[in-house]
Write an enzyme that holds these catalytic residues in place. Structure first.
Site, short mmCIF file in Angstrom:
data_model
loop_
_atom_site.label_atom_id
_atom_site.label_comp_id
_atom_site.label_asym_id
_atom_site.label_seq_id
_atom_site.Cartn_x
_atom_site.Cartn_y
_atom_site.Cartn_z
N LYS A 267 -13.68 35.71 20.31
CA LYS A 267 -14.45 34.44 20.30
C LYS A 267 -14.25 33.63 21.56
O LYS A 267 -15.17 32.94 22.02
CB LYS A 267 -14.12 33.60 19.07
CG LYS A 267 -12.64 33.33 18.84
CD LYS A 267 -12.02 34.37 17.96
CE LYS A 267 -10.52 34.32 18.02
NZ LYS A 267 -9.87 34.58 16.77
N GLY B 238 -3.35 45.93 18.96
CA GLY B 238 -2.46 44.89 18.41
C GLY B 238 -2.73 44.75 16.92
O GLY B 238 -3.00 45.75 16.23
N VAL C 164 -22.92 56.57 8.19
CA VAL C 164 -23.57 56.51 9.51
C VAL C 164 -24.63 57.60 9.64
O VAL C 164 -25.66 57.42 10.30
CB VAL C 164 -22.50 56.64 10.63
CG1 VAL C 164 -23.11 56.94 11.98
CG2 VAL C 164 -21.65 55.37 10.69
N GLY D 112 -7.26 47.95 23.02
CA GLY D 112 -6.28 47.02 22.45
C GLY D 112 -5.83 47.51 21.09
O GLY D 112 -6.65 47.77 20.21
N LYS E 32 -15.28 29.05 18.07
CA LYS E 32 -16.07 29.52 16.92
C LYS E 32 -17.24 28.56 16.65
O LYS E 32 -18.34 28.99 16.31
CB LYS E 32 -15.17 29.65 15.69
CG LYS E 32 -14.19 30.82 15.82
CD LYS E 32 -13.04 30.72 14.84
CE LYS E 32 -12.15 31.94 14.89
NZ LYS E 32 -10.88 31.77 14.17
N GLY F 13 0.32 37.85 11.84
CA GLY F 13 -0.83 38.35 12.61
C GLY F 13 -2.04 37.44 12.56
O GLY F 13 -3.16 37.86 12.86
N1 LIG Z 1 -5.56 38.39 14.55
C1 LIG Z 1 -6.59 37.85 13.92
O1 LIG Z 1 -6.50 37.40 12.77
C2 LIG Z 1 -7.92 37.78 14.59
C3 LIG Z 1 -8.09 38.11 15.91
N2 LIG Z 1 -9.31 38.02 16.48
C4 LIG Z 1 -9.49 38.40 17.87
O2 LIG Z 1 -9.28 39.79 17.98
C5 LIG Z 1 -8.74 40.10 19.25
C6 LIG Z 1 -7.43 40.83 19.07
O3 LIG Z 1 -6.55 40.01 18.32
P1 LIG Z 1 -5.11 40.55 17.88
O4 LIG Z 1 -5.18 41.98 17.52
O5 LIG Z 1 -4.60 39.57 16.90
O6 LIG Z 1 -4.31 40.37 19.25
P2 LIG Z 1 -2.98 41.10 19.71
O7 LIG Z 1 -2.40 40.26 20.79
O8 LIG Z 1 -2.16 41.45 18.53
O9 LIG Z 1 -3.55 42.47 20.31
C7 LIG Z 1 -4.08 42.61 21.59
C8 LIG Z 1 -3.53 43.91 22.15
O10 LIG Z 1 -4.17 44.19 23.38
C9 LIG Z 1 -3.20 44.76 24.25
N3 LIG Z 1 -3.64 44.60 25.62
C10 LIG Z 1 -3.55 43.54 26.44
N4 LIG Z 1 -4.09 43.83 27.65
C11 LIG Z 1 -4.54 45.09 27.57
C12 LIG Z 1 -5.19 45.97 28.50
N5 LIG Z 1 -5.48 45.56 29.73
N6 LIG Z 1 -5.50 47.20 28.09
C13 LIG Z 1 -5.21 47.63 26.84
N7 LIG Z 1 -4.59 46.86 25.92
C14 LIG Z 1 -4.26 45.61 26.30
C15 LIG Z 1 -1.93 43.96 23.95
O11 LIG Z 1 -0.79 44.67 24.39
C16 LIG Z 1 -2.02 43.83 22.43
O12 LIG Z 1 -1.39 44.91 21.78
C17 LIG Z 1 -8.62 38.75 19.99
O13 LIG Z 1 -9.81 38.52 20.72
C18 LIG Z 1 -8.52 37.76 18.84
O14 LIG Z 1 -8.95 36.47 19.22
C19 LIG Z 1 -10.42 37.66 15.78
C20 LIG Z 1 -10.33 37.33 14.47
C21 LIG Z 1 -9.06 37.34 13.77
N1 LIG Z 2 -6.05 32.86 15.31
C1 LIG Z 2 -7.24 32.96 14.53
C2 LIG Z 2 -7.51 34.37 14.18
C3 LIG Z 2 -8.85 34.58 13.62
O1 LIG Z 2 -9.85 34.26 14.21
C4 LIG Z 2 -7.09 32.15 13.28
O2 LIG Z 2 -5.97 31.74 12.97
O3 LIG Z 2 -8.11 31.90 12.62
#
Ligand SMILES: NC(=O)C1=CN([C@@H]2O[C@H](COP(=O)(O)OP(=O)(O)OC[C@H]3O[C@@H](n4cnc5c(N)ncnc54)[C@H](O)[C@@H]3O)[C@@H](O)[C@H]2O)C=CC1
Ligand SMILES: N[C@@H](CC=O)C(=O)O
Ligand code: NA
Length: 436
Positions: free
Chosen positions: A108, A17, A38, A15, A208, A190
């Site tokens: 989460k 994103g 490390v 991923g 969470k 984001g």
């Molecule tokens: N954005 C935030 O502030 C936070 C996010 N998270 C968690 O981190 C994770 C990622 O979040 P984001 O980066 O914000 O999400 P995002 O939606 O920006 O990124 C996810 C990426 O995965 C790609 N993707 C989807 N299916 C796929 C597959 N089968 N193979 C490869 N790539 C694939 C999508 O195209 C996308 O680019 C999620 O579990 C989210 O809940 C946790 C804490 C904070």
């Molecule tokens: N969507 C979540 C991302 C972090 O966990 C948030 O807004 O807190």
């Protein structure tokens, strides 16, 4: 004699994103420091993406749209899952663990329901499953609970763990910003989940809370065990009313160890928007910042504060975990295992003692106040304050109660809604952060 160079640690990122992009950047930019920390070079073996044609600014030979192949490569030691959602991450993480790779994830939603299955796979293969980024982004909260407080008895973990909703509520409170526009802005920055319903309806905060309660109380708590309300019904009127009471509104996640009179222990895990007094430390946590207050029998009260969402802050927590997993691969040792020995039962929301704020439109005539007060007193609920706002067609009564069982409070609201003199109950919120 020259020292033998340690074998490189291969990392696969799934991923790319908001978070994955930042993780790849830090691994690339900080290669020398990471190697020194490390004790071996940390090398990016591949990055799984959904769309191979999208420009990513990295060596295209690293990209693949076949995560299931990347995770089985012999030269991959650590898999970093940043796709989000249940499928395919559940299968990918399980297979990676069973194949002897340590896993770092920020997911989460997945952990809230499947930590048991994934932790079992990690324990079986003697590898690590780390997830600091899954709760409160950059803020170290999983590690303090799992490790620093492992010898104490945690009684409460409560705070603001969703950045998107805090960003929205802060903006509405500061200048009456529009809910939908602010949510869209949280997406652009984001902070929001791929489906922001998870944020605004409290599912993300509930996931969470499930993770925090499981760790804090050594029991398995899933998202279904968490009582949940979101912020989609909060209006600028609620925020104005809150101000009149020297409060603001925050979406809180509360995990408590409840000790009944006979000494029986139960867990309460709950998420809802609540009035918080302006003097309380959580009231000044604004924007996408999060804060978690932990109370433990011996440590007392600890507060953790920082950026709870966004690509780079979340990537910081992911990298911390990746370094831990890499060190274990190089030097031996394992991260902490899941601990669920206490198996405490979950208390229903109705048993939890809370305070209510009830705002209702009422007929402006004598006797209404005593009729309304009667509904509270007949259920043994003591009223703390009553305030009248407006007059005539716009007469409102705002009642704040003392603590009472949530079931009695919600029965009272249902009874108020049926009163002829109550035209509508416009808002019901709980009040937290007070001692009475
Ligand atoms: N954005 C935030 O502030 C936070 C996010 N998270 C968690 O981190 C994770 C990622 O979040 P984001 O980066 O914000 O999400 P995002 O939606 O920006 O990124 C996810 C990426 O995965 C790609 N993707 C989807 N299916 C796929 C597959 N089968 N193979 C490869 N790539 C694939 C999508 O195209 C996308 O680019 C999620 O579990 C989210 O809940 C946790 C804490 C904070
Ligand atoms: N969507 C979540 C991302 C972090 O966990 C948030 O807004 O807190
Ligand atoms: Na964290």
């Amino acid at each position: 004699m020259t020292e033998k160079k340690a074998r490189p640690i291969g990392v696969a990122v799934l991923g790319m994103g908001n978070v994955g992009t930042e993780v790849v950047r830090i691994i690339t930019d900080n290669a020398n420091d990471l190697e020194a920390r490390v004790g071996a070079p940390v090398e990016l073996r591949g990055v799984a993406v959904r769309d191979l044609s999208k420009p990513r600014g990295i060596d295209p030979s690293l990209l693949t749209d076949k995560p299931e192949e990347l995770i089985t490569r012999d030269d991959v030691d650590i898999v970093v899952e940043l796709i989000g959602g249940i499928d395919p991450p559940r299968m990918l993480i399980r297979e990676a663990l069973q194949g002897g790779k340590s896993v770092v994830t920020a997911n989460k939603a997945l952990l809230a329901d499947y930590t048991g299955e994934l932790a079992t796979a990690a324990a079986g293969a003697k590898v690590d499953l780390y997830f600091e980024a899954a709760v409160a982004g950059a803020i170290p909260v999983i590690r303090p609970l799992m490790q620093s407080l492992a010898g104490d008895t945690v009684t409460r973990v409560a705070g603001i763990v969703n950045g998107t909703t805090n960003f929205i509520l802060s903006a509405m409170d500061a200048d009456g910003s529009d809910y939908a526009e602010t949510l869209a802005e949280a997406g652009r920055l984001g902070y929001a989940e791929a489906d922001p319903t998870a944020d605004v309806e409290g599912y993300d905060a509930a996931a969470k809370a499930a993770i925090l309660a499981s760790i804090a109380f050594h029991s398995r708590v899933t998202a279904l065990n968490v009582y949940r309300e979101g912020i989609s019904k909060i209006t600028t009127h609620d925020l104005e009313s809150a101000k009149a009471l020297d409060c603001t509104v925050k979406l809180l996640s509360i995990c408590e160890r409840i000790v009944d009179e006979d000494g029986t222990q139960r867990i309460s895990a709950r998420v809802y928007p609540a009035l918080v007094p302006l003097a309380h430390p959580l009231a000044s946590v604004n924007g996408a910042f999060n804060a978690v207050v932990v109370e433990a029998e011996n440590a007392g009260r600890l507060m953790f504060y920082g950026q709870g969402a966004g690509g780079a802050p979340t990537a910081s927590a992911v990298l911390g975990d990746m370094v831990m997993a890499a060190r274990n691969k190089v030097h031996g040792g394992r991260g902490p295992l899941e601990s669920t020995y206490a198996s405490l039962p979950i208390a229903p929301m109705g048993d939890v003692r809370t305070r209510y704020y009830v705002s209702m439109r009422v007929a402006d005539r004598p006797g209404v106040l005593s009729t309304v007060a009667g509904e509270f007193s007949s259920r043994n609920i003591s009223i703390s304050t009553v305030r009248q706002e407006g007059a005539g067609d716009d007469a409102r009564l705002v009642v704040v109660t003392h603590r009472a069982p949530d079931s009695a409070l919600s029965e009272t609201v249902a009874a108020l809604e049926k009163l002829e003199s109550v035209l509508s109950v416009s808002s019901v919120l709980r009040l937290e952060g007070t001692n009475d």
